[in-house]
Design an enzyme around this catalytic site. Sequence first.
Site, short mmCIF file in Angstrom:
data_model
loop_
_atom_site.label_atom_id
_atom_site.label_comp_id
_atom_site.label_asym_id
_atom_site.label_seq_id
_atom_site.Cartn_x
_atom_site.Cartn_y
_atom_site.Cartn_z
N ASP A 168 -33.75 25.36 -23.90
CA ASP A 168 -32.77 25.57 -22.84
C ASP A 168 -32.19 26.97 -22.97
O ASP A 168 -31.71 27.36 -24.03
CB ASP A 168 -31.66 24.52 -22.94
CG ASP A 168 -30.82 24.43 -21.68
OD1 ASP A 168 -30.72 25.44 -20.94
OD2 ASP A 168 -30.23 23.36 -21.44
N CYS A 210 -29.05 16.16 -16.46
CA CYS A 210 -29.16 17.60 -16.66
C CYS A 210 -27.92 18.27 -16.10
O CYS A 210 -27.73 18.33 -14.88
CB CYS A 210 -30.42 18.14 -15.98
SG CYS A 210 -30.57 19.92 -16.20
N GLY A 211 -27.06 18.78 -16.99
CA GLY A 211 -25.81 19.39 -16.56
C GLY A 211 -26.00 20.70 -15.82
O GLY A 211 -25.31 20.95 -14.83
N HIS A 212 -26.93 21.54 -16.29
CA HIS A 212 -27.11 22.81 -15.58
C HIS A 212 -27.63 22.56 -14.17
O HIS A 212 -27.26 23.26 -13.21
CB HIS A 212 -28.04 23.76 -16.37
CG HIS A 212 -29.47 23.70 -16.00
ND1 HIS A 212 -30.36 22.80 -16.59
CD2 HIS A 212 -30.21 24.42 -15.11
CE1 HIS A 212 -31.57 22.98 -16.07
NE2 HIS A 212 -31.51 23.96 -15.17
N GLY A 246 -25.69 21.63 -20.42
CA GLY A 246 -24.56 20.86 -19.89
C GLY A 246 -24.42 19.48 -20.48
O GLY A 246 -23.32 19.07 -20.89
N SER A 247 -25.52 18.72 -20.56
CA SER A 247 -25.43 17.38 -21.14
C SER A 247 -25.23 17.46 -22.64
O SER A 247 -24.64 16.56 -23.26
CB SER A 247 -26.68 16.57 -20.80
OG SER A 247 -27.86 17.26 -21.20
#
Length: 368
Positions: free
Chosen positions: A283, A120-122, A288-289
């Site tokens: 989202d 999870c990028g965020h 991010g991902s």
Amino acid sequence: MAARGGGDSDGVDGGAGRALPPHSPSGAVLQTVEMHTGGEPLRIIPRLEAAERAAAAGLSLLSLRREVAARHDHVRRALMHEPRGHAGMYGAVVVRGGAAAEGAHLAALFLHCAGYSAMCGHAVMALGRFALDYGLVPAPTRPETAVRLRCPCGPVTAFVPWDGHRSGNPVRFHSVPAFAAATDLAIDVPGHGKVVVDIGYGGTFYAFLSAEQLGLDVRSAKTRDLVSAASAVTEAVKKQFKLHHPESEDLAFLYGTILTDGKDAFSEEPTTNICVFADEQVDRSPTGSGVTARIALQYHKGLIQLGQSRTFQSSTTGSLFTGKAVKETKFGSYNAVIVEVSGEAFYTGTATFTVEEEDPLKHGFFLK
């Protein structure tokens, strides 16, 4: 969340002087730090004792993910679902020490309303700030500190501004190797006919296609229509294409579908998308991902070069992330890239949640 038993010491006299509301002495007291990145919430659980015990016993992070899902899923449900959470809630359990966090300042398990994610990028951007502000990095450096995180998909590094007292923005991270799993894949989607999708990996797998293929405009269509169409694509891809991960079949699953405006060729102008993941969860950020995977696809197709930065905009909130491929690498048999993603993460508060054992909905309920 420090999940611990809550006895009489958790509350004082009664009335206005009570530290916590009445709750079961044997029940958990769940403490969280609340953040968001680009509008997407992150409920951080700084300590989960059951996870810490399992990590101390030597479990890897992927094994720990399975253990928590099998034996402690009530914690996820209690914090992600209503009445404490909502259909768009997202969370992260911080894990320190043991094999799970080997070589990192912290490890993280990612939670959503339907289960557990691999990346999870965020959350990575928010956790980078959290790690500095809550003392998880022993000697942070100015003006920027590298925070090493271990995610279920592998090691990720966040680069966080630090002024000696407080973290700041923007936060950027370097991904695990990202690659194109499939391009120009014809998929038959019930209700929509044949569409052409790309599948990219950015710590987890996504299907990508322009919303136009589904008769929609990603910028102006109703979110409900975008969600329904993206979910139909996800289910169709799952049935018609088998994913493979170079290191672990635990990671070989399609996390969701990202509908785009079709602007994949390099441009200084933002490109818009919406990510629908897990069980029709939306989202609020540009994902991010997802940005990681989309950059990998664009690089694979020769649409961008190393170091060329693109801006990605969420169709739901208008928030922005930037992304660029910074280095070529190999991942199994795949030609891959390391992607840098940048965005802004902010604190929104802290919370303490309690449980009354006689509450029939103590572990939450989920309405879509």
